[in-house]
Write a protein that holds these residues in place. Structure first.
Motif, PDB file in Angstrom:
ATOM      1  N   THR A 155     -12.782   6.564  -9.275  1.00 25.34           N
ATOM      2  CA  THR A 155     -12.102   5.302  -8.973  1.00 25.34           C
ATOM      3  C   THR A 155     -10.603   5.420  -9.226  1.00 25.34           C
ATOM      4  OG1 THR A 155     -14.094   4.049  -9.542  1.00 25.34           O
ATOM      5  CG2 THR A 155     -12.005   2.842  -9.488  1.00 25.34           C
ATOM      6  N   ILE A 156     -10.231   6.030 -10.342  1.00 27.39           N
ATOM      7  CA  ILE A 156      -8.808   6.238 -10.647  1.00 27.39           C
ATOM      8  C   ILE A 156      -8.152   7.070  -9.555  1.00 27.39           C
ATOM      9  CG2 ILE A 156      -7.196   7.390 -12.224  1.00 27.39           C
ATOM     10  CD1 ILE A 156      -9.092   6.607 -14.519  1.00 27.39           C
ATOM     11  N   ASN A 157      -8.830   8.130  -9.143  1.00 29.48           N
ATOM     12  CA  ASN A 157      -8.246   9.023  -8.149  1.00 29.48           C
ATOM     13  C   ASN A 157      -8.142   8.358  -6.780  1.00 29.48           C
ATOM     14  OD1 ASN A 157      -7.022  11.522  -8.036  1.00 29.48           O
ATOM     15  ND2 ASN A 157      -8.792  12.517  -7.110  1.00 29.48           N
ATOM     16  N   THR A 158      -9.100   7.511  -6.462  1.00 29.08           N
ATOM     17  CA  THR A 158      -9.029   6.784  -5.193  1.00 29.08           C
ATOM     18  C   THR A 158      -7.837   5.833  -5.182  1.00 29.08           C
ATOM     19  OG1 THR A 158     -11.430   6.929  -4.883  1.00 29.08           O
ATOM     20  CG2 THR A 158     -10.272   5.207  -3.658  1.00 29.08           C
ATOM     21  N   VAL A 159      -7.611   5.158  -6.300  1.00 36.49           N
ATOM     22  CA  VAL A 159      -6.453   4.263  -6.404  1.00 36.49           C
ATOM     23  C   VAL A 159      -5.157   5.060  -6.252  1.00 36.49           C
ATOM     24  CG1 VAL A 159      -5.177   2.720  -7.942  1.00 36.49           C
ATOM     25  CG2 VAL A 159      -7.671   2.547  -7.789  1.00 36.49           C
ATOM     26  N   LEU A 160      -5.074   6.219  -6.910  1.00 35.43           N
ATOM     27  CA  LEU A 160      -3.877   7.058  -6.802  1.00 35.43           C
ATOM     28  C   LEU A 160      -3.643   7.491  -5.353  1.00 35.43           C
ATOM     29  CD1 LEU A 160      -4.158   9.398  -9.930  1.00 35.43           C
ATOM     30  CD2 LEU A 160      -2.488   7.588  -9.552  1.00 35.43           C
ATOM     31  N   LEU A 161      -4.717   7.885  -4.684  1.00 34.57           N
ATOM     32  CA  LEU A 161      -4.578   8.339  -3.308  1.00 34.57           C
ATOM     33  C   LEU A 161      -4.118   7.213  -2.390  1.00 34.57           C
ATOM     34  CD1 LEU A 161      -4.886  10.727  -1.395  1.00 34.57           C
ATOM     35  CD2 LEU A 161      -7.295  10.116  -1.109  1.00 34.57           C
ATOM     36  N   VAL A 162      -4.608   6.019  -2.621  1.00 33.34           N
ATOM     37  CA  VAL A 162      -4.168   4.869  -1.818  1.00 33.34           C
ATOM     38  C   VAL A 162      -2.699   4.555  -2.103  1.00 33.34           C
ATOM     39  CG1 VAL A 162      -4.482   2.392  -1.454  1.00 33.34           C
ATOM     40  CG2 VAL A 162      -6.478   3.896  -1.551  1.00 33.34           C
ATOM     41  N   LEU A 163      -2.283   4.691  -3.358  1.00 34.60           N
ATOM     42  CA  LEU A 163      -0.894   4.404  -3.725  1.00 34.60           C
ATOM     43  C   LEU A 163       0.091   5.391  -3.095  1.00 34.60           C
ATOM     44  CD1 LEU A 163      -1.199   3.397  -7.501  1.00 34.60           C
ATOM     45  CD2 LEU A 163      -0.731   1.905  -5.545  1.00 34.60           C
ATOM     46  N   VAL A 164      -0.382   6.592  -2.767  1.00 30.69           N
ATOM     47  CA  VAL A 164       0.495   7.567  -2.107  1.00 30.69           C
ATOM     48  C   VAL A 164       0.984   7.029  -0.766  1.00 30.69           C
ATOM     49  CG1 VAL A 164       0.617   9.904  -1.156  1.00 30.69           C
ATOM     50  CG2 VAL A 164      -0.606   9.505  -3.278  1.00 30.69           C
ATOM     51  N   MET A 165       0.254   6.095  -0.196  1.00 28.48           N
ATOM     52  CA  MET A 165       0.668   5.511   1.080  1.00 28.48           C
ATOM     53  C   MET A 165       2.006   4.784   0.969  1.00 28.48           C
ATOM     54  SD  MET A 165      -3.056   3.987   2.223  1.00 28.48           S
ATOM     55  CE  MET A 165      -2.495   3.333   3.805  1.00 28.48           C
ATOM     56  N   VAL A 166       2.348   4.313  -0.226  1.00 30.13           N
ATOM     57  CA  VAL A 166       3.588   3.549  -0.390  1.00 30.13           C
ATOM     58  C   VAL A 166       4.824   4.419  -0.134  1.00 30.13           C
ATOM     59  CG1 VAL A 166       4.983   2.157  -1.968  1.00 30.13           C
ATOM     60  CG2 VAL A 166       2.480   1.908  -1.950  1.00 30.13           C
ATOM     61  N   PRO A 167       5.007   5.540  -0.878  1.00 32.27           N
ATOM     62  CA  PRO A 167       6.191   6.358  -0.560  1.00 32.27           C
ATOM     63  C   PRO A 167       6.144   6.952   0.841  1.00 32.27           C
ATOM     64  CG  PRO A 167       4.754   7.489  -2.130  1.00 32.27           C
ATOM     65  CD  PRO A 167       4.268   6.084  -2.041  1.00 32.27           C
ATOM     66  N   MET A 168       4.954   7.221   1.375  1.00 33.27           N
ATOM     67  CA  MET A 168       4.881   7.760   2.724  1.00 33.27           C
ATOM     68  C   MET A 168       5.272   6.708   3.761  1.00 33.27           C
ATOM     69  SD  MET A 168       4.358  10.910   2.536  1.00 33.27           S
ATOM     70  CE  MET A 168       3.954  11.399   4.203  1.00 33.27           C
ATOM     71  N   TRP A 169       4.998   5.459   3.481  1.00 30.89           N
ATOM     72  CA  TRP A 169       5.456   4.392   4.371  1.00 30.89           C
ATOM     73  C   TRP A 169       6.985   4.348   4.400  1.00 30.89           C
ATOM     74  CZ3 TRP A 169       8.274  -0.168   3.725  1.00 30.89           C
ATOM     75  CH2 TRP A 169       8.231  -1.067   4.794  1.00 30.89           C
ATOM     76  N   PHE A 170       7.587   4.477   3.215  1.00 31.46           N
ATOM     77  CA  PHE A 170       9.051   4.515   3.149  1.00 31.46           C
ATOM     78  C   PHE A 170       9.591   5.761   3.841  1.00 31.46           C
ATOM     79  CE2 PHE A 170       8.459   1.484  -0.381  1.00 31.46           C
ATOM     80  CZ  PHE A 170       9.411   0.535  -0.026  1.00 31.46           C
ATOM     81  N   ALA A 171       8.872   6.883   3.730  1.00 30.11           N
ATOM     82  CA  ALA A 171       9.310   8.109   4.402  1.00 30.11           C
ATOM     83  C   ALA A 171       9.323   7.917   5.914  1.00 30.11           C
ATOM     84  CB  ALA A 171       8.392   9.273   4.029  1.00 30.11           C
ATOM     85  N   GLY A 172       8.291   7.270   6.445  1.00 26.06           N
ATOM     86  CA  GLY A 172       8.238   7.021   7.882  1.00 26.06           C
ATOM     87  C   GLY A 172       9.361   6.123   8.346  1.00 26.06           C
ATOM     88  N   LYS A 173       9.647   5.071   7.584  1.00 29.62           N
ATOM     89  CA  LYS A 173      10.746   4.163   7.940  1.00 29.62           C
ATOM     90  C   LYS A 173      12.102   4.866   7.854  1.00 29.62           C
ATOM     91  CE  LYS A 173       8.439   0.373   8.718  1.00 29.62           C
ATOM     92  NZ  LYS A 173       8.425  -0.242  10.074  1.00 29.62           N
ATOM     93  N   ALA A 174      12.296   5.653   6.789  1.00 30.81           N
ATOM     94  CA  ALA A 174      13.568   6.359   6.620  1.00 30.81           C
ATOM     95  C   ALA A 174      13.765   7.414   7.703  1.00 30.81           C
ATOM     96  CB  ALA A 174      13.625   7.012   5.239  1.00 30.81           C
ATOM     97  N   ALA A 175      12.671   8.032   8.146  1.00 27.42           N
ATOM     98  CA  ALA A 175      12.776   9.046   9.195  1.00 27.42           C
ATOM     99  C   ALA A 175      13.292   8.425  10.487  1.00 27.42           C
ATOM    100  CB  ALA A 175      11.413   9.695   9.422  1.00 27.42           C
ATOM    101  N   LYS A 176      12.838   7.237  10.800  1.00 28.96           N
ATOM    102  CA  LYS A 176      13.284   6.582  12.038  1.00 28.96           C
ATOM    103  C   LYS A 176      14.738   6.122  11.940  1.00 28.96           C
ATOM    104  CE  LYS A 176       8.603   5.269  13.312  1.00 28.96           C
ATOM    105  NZ  LYS A 176       7.602   4.211  13.485  1.00 28.96           N
ATOM    106  N   ARG A 177      15.229   5.941  10.706  1.00 31.41           N
ATOM    107  CA  ARG A 177      16.661   5.644  10.511  1.00 31.41           C
ATOM    108  C   ARG A 177      17.481   6.923  10.429  1.00 31.41           C
ATOM    109  NH1 ARG A 177      14.763   2.750   6.019  1.00 31.41           N
ATOM    110  NH2 ARG A 177      16.005   4.130   4.693  1.00 31.41           N
TER     111      ARG A 177
END
Length: 202
Positions: free
Chosen positions: A70-92
């Motif tokens: 359960t802890i690891n699943t939460v961590l893996l889902v949280l990785v989506m946050v910086p990757m979302w910012f990476a995708g937005k920053a890439a388009k800028r």
């Protein structure tokens, strides 16, 4: 006399494109379809093998532990946050923002890979103990190979941006890496419930 040629001026076309107009985007989508189908087959085999067993897990095998998975699943889902910012920053085309987001995501994914070993131990059965153990291990190990490769890809891309080695053509790569990571995290959530919760429900 030869017919006149039609000449087009392509100088105004963009040199960097994102999304559906990019061949790399379609390649990434293809990977997700193939890998998603493979994971679906593993999950299907898990349910198929269940139909041949009276108890699931069979015999005296205890149910999987929930804490570490359960802890690891939460961590893996949280990785989506910086990757979302990476995708937005890439388009800028913000180089340092892309580097920062990718490296944060990499730093978060490393412990996910480490904890995967403890997730396997949390199944409370050796992989070759019986059909249940083989199916459960198969699902977890297959997904683990994907996140292990992803941490190297994301980390390498992050270092390229940090060190100024990335070119304009690499910004769509960062955006596609974000999409792929969303797939890795998203597909794991139902697999987590299948492997670690379903034995309590079936």
């Amino acid at each position: 006399m030869s017919a006149p040629r039609t000449v087009y001026d392509a100088s105004g076309l963009p040199t960097v494109i994102f999304g559906k107009r990019s061949l790399l985007w379609w390649g990434t989508l293809g990977f997700m379809v193939i890998e998603g189908f493979t994971l679906l087959l593993m999950a299907a085999s898990y349910f198929y093998l269940r139909t041949n067993e009276f108890d699931w897990p069979p015999g005296r095998t205890p149910n999987p532990d929930l804490l570490i998975p359960t802890i690891n699943t939460v961590l893996l889902v949280l990785v989506m946050v910086p990757m979302w910012f990476a995708g937005k920053a890439a388009k800028r085309m913000d180089r340092m923002a892309v580097a920062r987001a990718l490296l944060i995501a990499t730093a978060m994914t490393i412990p996910v890979n480490v904890l995967r070993w403890y997730e396997l131990l949390a199944l409370n059965a050796r992989w070759d103990a019986h059909a249940y153990a083989s199916a459960a291990w198969g699902v977890v190990v297959l997904h683990s190979t994907l996140i292990l490769v992803d941490v190297f890809e994301t980390g390498t891309l992050g270092l390229m941006f940090l060190l100024g080695k990335a070119r304009r053509k690499h910004y769509p790569d960062a955006a596609d890496a974000a999409d792929y990571q969303f797939f890795l995290s998203g597909v794991w959530v139902p697999l987590y419930f299948i492997v670690y919760w379903m034995p309590r429900l079936l």
